[in-house]
Design a protein around this motif. Structure first.
Motif, PDB file in Angstrom:
ATOM      1  N   PRO A 239       0.721  -1.183   0.028  1.00 30.32           N
ATOM      2  CA  PRO A 239      -0.082  -0.063  -0.039  1.00 30.32           C
ATOM      3  C   PRO A 239       1.014   1.303   0.062  1.00 30.32           C
ATOM      4  N   GLU A 240       1.920   1.028   0.776  1.00 28.18           N
ATOM      5  CA  GLU A 240       2.814   2.383   0.875  1.00 28.18           C
ATOM      6  C   GLU A 240       3.599   2.764  -0.386  1.00 28.18           C
ATOM      7  N   ALA A 241       3.483   1.901  -1.337  1.00 27.37           N
ATOM      8  CA  ALA A 241       4.134   2.056  -2.928  1.00 27.37           C
ATOM      9  C   ALA A 241       3.794   2.949  -3.677  1.00 27.37           C
ATOM     10  N   ALA A 242       2.163   3.017  -3.566  1.00 28.65           N
ATOM     11  CA  ALA A 242       1.362   3.948  -4.350  1.00 28.65           C
ATOM     12  C   ALA A 242       1.964   5.261  -4.737  1.00 28.65           C
ATOM     13  N   GLY A 243       2.181   5.510  -5.808  1.00 33.07           N
ATOM     14  CA  GLY A 243       2.620   7.047  -6.205  1.00 33.07           C
ATOM     15  C   GLY A 243       3.998   6.934  -6.025  1.00 33.07           C
ATOM     16  N   GLN A 244       4.833   6.217  -5.903  1.00 35.69           N
ATOM     17  CA  GLN A 244       6.347   6.294  -5.497  1.00 35.69           C
ATOM     18  C   GLN A 244       7.270   5.950  -6.297  1.00 35.69           C
ATOM     19  N   ARG A 245       8.391   6.724  -6.538  1.00 37.03           N
ATOM     20  CA  ARG A 245       9.707   5.846  -7.339  1.00 37.03           C
ATOM     21  C   ARG A 245      10.512   5.113  -6.349  1.00 37.03           C
ATOM     22  N   PHE A 246      11.094   4.042  -6.839  1.00 33.68           N
ATOM     23  CA  PHE A 246      12.038   3.376  -6.189  1.00 33.68           C
ATOM     24  C   PHE A 246      13.087   2.947  -6.975  1.00 33.68           C
ATOM     25  N   LEU A 247      14.292   3.401  -6.469  1.00 35.60           N
ATOM     26  CA  LEU A 247      15.784   3.050  -7.154  1.00 35.60           C
ATOM     27  C   LEU A 247      15.797   1.429  -6.767  1.00 35.60           C
ATOM     28  N   ALA A 248      16.075   0.495  -8.030  1.00 26.46           N
ATOM     29  CA  ALA A 248      16.494  -0.688  -7.801  1.00 26.46           C
ATOM     30  C   ALA A 248      17.889  -0.953  -8.224  1.00 26.46           C
ATOM     31  N   THR A 249      18.864  -0.242  -7.531  1.00 21.86           N
ATOM     32  CA  THR A 249      20.375  -0.606  -8.079  1.00 21.86           C
ATOM     33  C   THR A 249      20.845  -1.417  -7.033  1.00 21.86           C
ATOM     34  N   GLY A 250      21.944  -2.179  -7.707  1.00 18.68           N
ATOM     35  CA  GLY A 250      22.777  -2.884  -6.793  1.00 18.68           C
ATOM     36  C   GLY A 250      23.867  -2.301  -6.067  1.00 18.68           C
ATOM     37  N   GLU A 251      25.103  -3.022  -5.660  1.00 15.02           N
ATOM     38  CA  GLU A 251      26.197  -2.533  -5.240  1.00 15.02           C
ATOM     39  C   GLU A 251      26.965  -1.681  -6.391  1.00 15.02           C
ATOM     40  N   PHE A 252      27.673  -0.598  -6.316  1.00 18.47           N
ATOM     41  CA  PHE A 252      28.477  -0.059  -7.196  1.00 18.47           C
ATOM     42  C   PHE A 252      29.868  -1.108  -7.417  1.00 18.47           C
ATOM     43  N   THR A 253      30.186  -1.666  -8.693  1.00 14.58           N
ATOM     44  CA  THR A 253      31.343  -2.402  -8.912  1.00 14.58           C
ATOM     45  C   THR A 253      31.704  -1.920 -10.333  1.00 14.58           C
ATOM     46  N   TRP A 254      33.218  -1.761 -10.252  1.00 14.15           N
ATOM     47  CA  TRP A 254      33.959  -1.566 -11.270  1.00 14.15           C
ATOM     48  C   TRP A 254      34.044  -2.615 -12.361  1.00 14.15           C
ATOM     49  N   MET A 255      34.106  -2.420 -13.502  1.00 12.27           N
ATOM     50  CA  MET A 255      33.912  -3.682 -14.602  1.00 12.27           C
ATOM     51  C   MET A 255      35.244  -4.413 -14.415  1.00 12.27           C
ATOM     52  N   ARG A 256      36.336  -4.037 -13.787  1.00 18.16           N
ATOM     53  CA  ARG A 256      37.494  -4.907 -13.347  1.00 18.16           C
ATOM     54  C   ARG A 256      36.963  -5.657 -12.234  1.00 18.16           C
ATOM     55  N   GLU A 257      36.241  -5.065 -11.483  1.00 13.97           N
ATOM     56  CA  GLU A 257      35.820  -6.245 -10.139  1.00 13.97           C
ATOM     57  C   GLU A 257      34.976  -7.112 -10.705  1.00 13.97           C
ATOM     58  N   VAL A 258      34.230  -6.671 -11.652  1.00 10.48           N
ATOM     59  CA  VAL A 258      33.428  -7.726 -12.244  1.00 10.48           C
ATOM     60  C   VAL A 258      34.085  -8.858 -13.001  1.00 10.48           C
ATOM     61  N   ALA A 259      35.330  -8.698 -13.679  1.00  9.77           N
ATOM     62  CA  ALA A 259      35.902  -9.798 -14.270  1.00  9.77           C
ATOM     63  C   ALA A 259      36.749 -10.423 -13.048  1.00  9.77           C
ATOM     64  N   GLN A 260      37.172  -9.994 -12.062  1.00 11.29           N
ATOM     65  CA  GLN A 260      37.660 -10.804 -11.020  1.00 11.29           C
ATOM     66  C   GLN A 260      36.688 -11.509 -10.421  1.00 11.29           C
ATOM     67  N   ALA A 261      35.642 -11.213 -10.273  1.00 11.42           N
ATOM     68  CA  ALA A 261      34.666 -12.164  -9.682  1.00 11.42           C
ATOM     69  C   ALA A 261      34.258 -13.119 -10.686  1.00 11.42           C
ATOM     70  N   LEU A 262      34.297 -12.790 -11.836  1.00  8.35           N
ATOM     71  CA  LEU A 262      33.932 -14.079 -12.817  1.00  8.35           C
ATOM     72  C   LEU A 262      35.467 -14.807 -13.002  1.00  8.35           C
TER      73      LEU A 262
END
Length: 339
Positions: A239-262
């Motif tokens: 009910p509280e979500a009506a009329g609202q914007r919600f950011l749905a972003t995850g943690e900030f990760t550099w592409m190099r960190e993505v590569a290392q995680a892979l």
């Protein structure tokens, strides 16, 4: 009675997981496709996770046309407007993206409000709530609106901002009972349901396949597609979500960190993932000959981040770690044999 939900663009990457999430929670789901020939593909994709049975049905409707939308929303309780019109997000012609995105959203809203739908949850983008300046750092939230008139905006970013603004303006002028909520995701990765529409996942595909010489100095706010589906459903029911914007972003990760995680998460299967960071001047030079690359050069070194405190507080939303998401995405691509 079981509530019925309309999901737009059933063949899409995000829409597929939204359909799965709704079915797993016991809803009846109707989804739009641009032709009846697309129905089997959607059923096949959803069936890799859950059995849709008779609770999944279809309506033929296209965001670029008025036809079919009244029938699509007939008898539904909620609409999750996840679809975006097809187009090249790197096109130089902003209007080629803006017009279908804005007009498509308004078609959905007109039909939904006329039918008395309880709530429309619309997928926007975090770059519709970002500073116009690419050099600005810090953390921002949903109260910020990207300036759509900023001449430096790439067409895709402008189209998402204009479409969301048009949706809010429409609801403000409408006196009916239909409420609007918008979800603003970051970079969407995670497992795939089909190889037909890889979307943003192509970045991970290229990295695992060794088709990138290195990683640009670009940071992504990675959100898992399963968590993105979850927040859409939470926003639909809260009910509280009506009329609202919600950011749905995850943690900030550099592409190099993505590569290392892979590399770490995949073991031998990640041997081709590039871990060398490309100097900015190399990326800029390469962009002179690569139009898609040209669109990301403005983001080199950008550190602005978004806060998801509101989504966590109001909706109880908890996204999973970025490393878990990108590894799950890569393993899925490997299992589907597209790398």
């Amino acid at each position: 009675m079981t509530e019925k939900v309309l999901v737009t663009g059933g063949t899409g990457y995000v829409a597929g997981w939204v359909i799965v999430g709704l079915l797993e929670r016991g809803y009846e789901v109707r989804t739009t496709v641009r032709s009846p020939a697309k129905e089997k593909a959607v059923r096949d994709a959803v069936s890799t996770v859950t059995a849709p049975g008779e609770r999944l049905s279809f309506a033929v409707a296209d965001l670029t046309s008025d036809e079919g939308w009244d029938a699509a929303v007939a008898g539904v309780d909620h609409v999750l407007h996840v679809a975006s019109p097809l187009g090249d997000e790197n096109t130089r012609d902003a209007e080629a993206l803006i017009v279908p995105a804005r007009d498509g959203a308004l078609r959905v809203l007109r039909a939904a409000t006329a039918a008395g739908v309880k709530r429309v949850v619309m997928t926007s983008a975090a770059n519709a709530a970002s500073p116009s300046s690419y050099t600005e750092e810090g953390v921002t939230d949903e109260t910020l609106w990207t300036d759509p008139d900023d001449p430096t905006l790439i067409p895709y970013r402008r189209s998402k901002t204009v479409a969301e603004k048009a949706a809010w303006d429409f609801v403000a002028d409408h006196e009916g009972s239909t409420a609007l909520t918008t979800i603003l995701p970051g970079a969407v990765f995670g497992p795939i349901l089909t190889t037909r529409n890889l979307g943003s996942v192509r970045i991970i595909q290229r990295m695992v396949a060794g088709k990138m010489p290195g990683t640009p100095r670009i940071g992504l706010e990675i959100v898992d597609v399963r968590d993105l589906a979850d927040i859409h459903i939470r926003a639909m029911t809260s009910p509280e979500a009506a009329g609202q914007r919600f950011l749905a972003t995850g943690e900030f990760t550099w592409m190099r960190e993505v590569a290392q995680a892979l590399r770490t998460g995949l073991g031998p299967a990640g041997a081709k993932v590039p871990t060398r960071q490309l100097p900015d001047f190399v990326v800029r030079f390469a962009s002179l000959f690569d139009r898609p690359l040209r669109a990301i050069t403005v983001s080199l070194g950008r550190r602005n981040r978004h806060s998801t405190e509101k989504a966590k507080r109001v909706l109880g939303w908890q996204p999973r770690p970025a490393a878990e998401t990108v590894v799950a995405c890569a393993r899925s691509l490997i299992d589907w044999r597209v790398v």
